[in-house]
Design an enzyme around this catalytic site. Structure first.
Site, PDB file in Angstrom:
ATOM      1  CD  GLU A 197      31.246  42.485  45.554  1.00  0.00           C
ATOM      2  OE1 GLU A 197      32.410  42.025  45.455  1.00  0.00           O
ATOM      3  OE2 GLU A 197      30.536  42.298  46.549  1.00  0.00           O
TER       4      GLU A 197
ATOM      5  CG  HIS B  52      34.021  41.872  48.722  1.00  0.00           C
ATOM      6  ND1 HIS B  52      33.309  41.107  47.832  1.00  0.00           N
ATOM      7  CD2 HIS B  52      34.327  41.040  49.759  1.00  0.00           C
ATOM      8  CE1 HIS B  52      33.180  39.869  48.307  1.00  0.00           C
ATOM      9  NE2 HIS B  52      33.792  39.815  49.468  1.00  0.00           N
TER      10      HIS B  52
ATOM     11  NE  ARG C  70      30.858  35.812  48.161  1.00  0.00           N
ATOM     12  CZ  ARG C  70      31.845  35.875  49.041  1.00  0.00           C
ATOM     13  NH1 ARG C  70      31.759  36.707  50.072  1.00  0.00           N
ATOM     14  NH2 ARG C  70      32.906  35.092  48.906  1.00  0.00           N
TER      15      ARG C  70
END
Length: 329
Positions: free
Chosen positions: A270, A289, A241
């Site tokens: 994000e 991601h 993260r």
């Protein structure tokens, strides 16, 4: 008919990797293939009574719940969603259905993130993204990368993903050291690693790879002191993260050349803003991601989601994280 929204299907695969027909025969299903900001989501999602989310891609604060009066069910991946206000959901009468990772369908797809992490590590230390761009532009080799054989991998976290990374490292001839707040020497040894103190890990590792859950204990865990202790030729990999690493400190270390580079799959914000400075640094390898974003893993996630939506349509909701909402008249 009920109206069901599938959010943040960036790759456009939601309806392909799972059988949504049990939902589609009883509901109208709409797929959103891009991220919605909160204001846009409040407008676009107002007609829906079911919203299906994908990990933390979409935040659900109290303000958004209060602007969606028809919403009755939100499905989430995992047992909780850090950016979802559970108390607000309950106050607004919205049931939250979580996933069941104990289901056998998840067993064969759990290596998606460590596989991506290892690939990102190789791409980073061998400058593959930079050389790929150069080849596309008609150029040729201009960098010399670092071999992994004989180097030291420092793992922040030695859970399921960290243990898999330790196994990969052994196959690549790397020495593995590890640290986390509760890691014991015995647990580290069982995974093929050597437990060290956090300061030692940053001092000795040629590659540091983060595999920790984001919490108040791990937020900002990698900051200026840790980055400053790394070798100048060392690399940082983060597929966990974004906020585990202090973004400002990382930018400073990369811009100054204090560390050789970084491979990042996760970010504080994000999707990563188009004008973010990380996008411009030559010593950073970026991916959007992708850790869990395989067809197999997404198929397991969405199949679990379908089960939850069908159960709700049948009037017998399953895996409800806030069961008190079901006790209301």
């Amino acid at each position: 008919m009920h109206r069901v929204a599938i959010l943040d299907d960036y790759a456009g695969v939601a309806l392909d990797v799972a059988d949504w027909s049990p939902v589609q025969t009883r509901s109208s299903v709409t797929v959103f293939d891009r991220h919605l900001c909160e204001a846009e989501a409040a407008r676009a999602l107002r007609p829906f009574d079911v919203v299906c989310t994908m990990r933390e891609r979409m935040a659900f604060p109290r303000n958004l719940f209060e602007r969606l009066p028809d919403l009755k069910l939100v499905t989430i991946v995992g047992t909780s969603l850090p950016n979802l206000d559970m108390a607000a959901a309950t106050d607004c009468g919205v049931a939250i259905a979580h996933s069941d990772f104990a289901n056998p369908r998840f067993r064969s797809v759990r290596d998606a993130t460590p596989e991506l992490a290892w690939g990102l590590m190789i791409a980073t230390v061998r400058h593959l993204a930079e050389e790929h761009r150069r080849m596309r532009d008609g150029g040729w080799q201009a960098t010399a990368g670092m071999a992994l054989w004989g180097k030291t991998l420092g793992l922040l976290g030695l859970g399921r993903t960290g243990r898999r990374m330790a196994g990969y490292a052994t196959a690549f001839g790397m020495d593995v050291i590890a640290w986390s707040q509760n890691l014991t020497e015995e647990a580290a040894a069982a995974a093929g690693a050597r437990r060290v103190e956090k300061a030692t890990l940053f001092d000795e590792a040629d590659v540091v790879s983060a595999h920790l859950v984001l919490s108040e204990r791990t937020r900002g865990l990698v900051g200026a002191p840790e980055l400053g202790a790394m070798k100048p030729h060392a690399y940082l990999i983060n597929t966990s993260r974004g906020p585990i690493v202090d973004e400002a400190a990382l930018l400073a270390a990369l811009e100054s050349g204090r560390i050789a580079g970084a491979g990042l799959d996760v970010y504080d914000t994000e999707p990563l803003p188009a004008d973010h400075p990380l996008r411009r640094l030559p010593n950073v390898t970026l991916s959007p991601h992708l850790g869990y974003a395989t067809r197999e893993m997404l198929g397991a996630f969405y199949t679990d989601t379908v089960d939850a939506v069908v159960a709700w349509l049948d009037g017998a909701p399953i895996r409800i994280a806030n069961p008190e909402v079901l006790q209301r008249d």
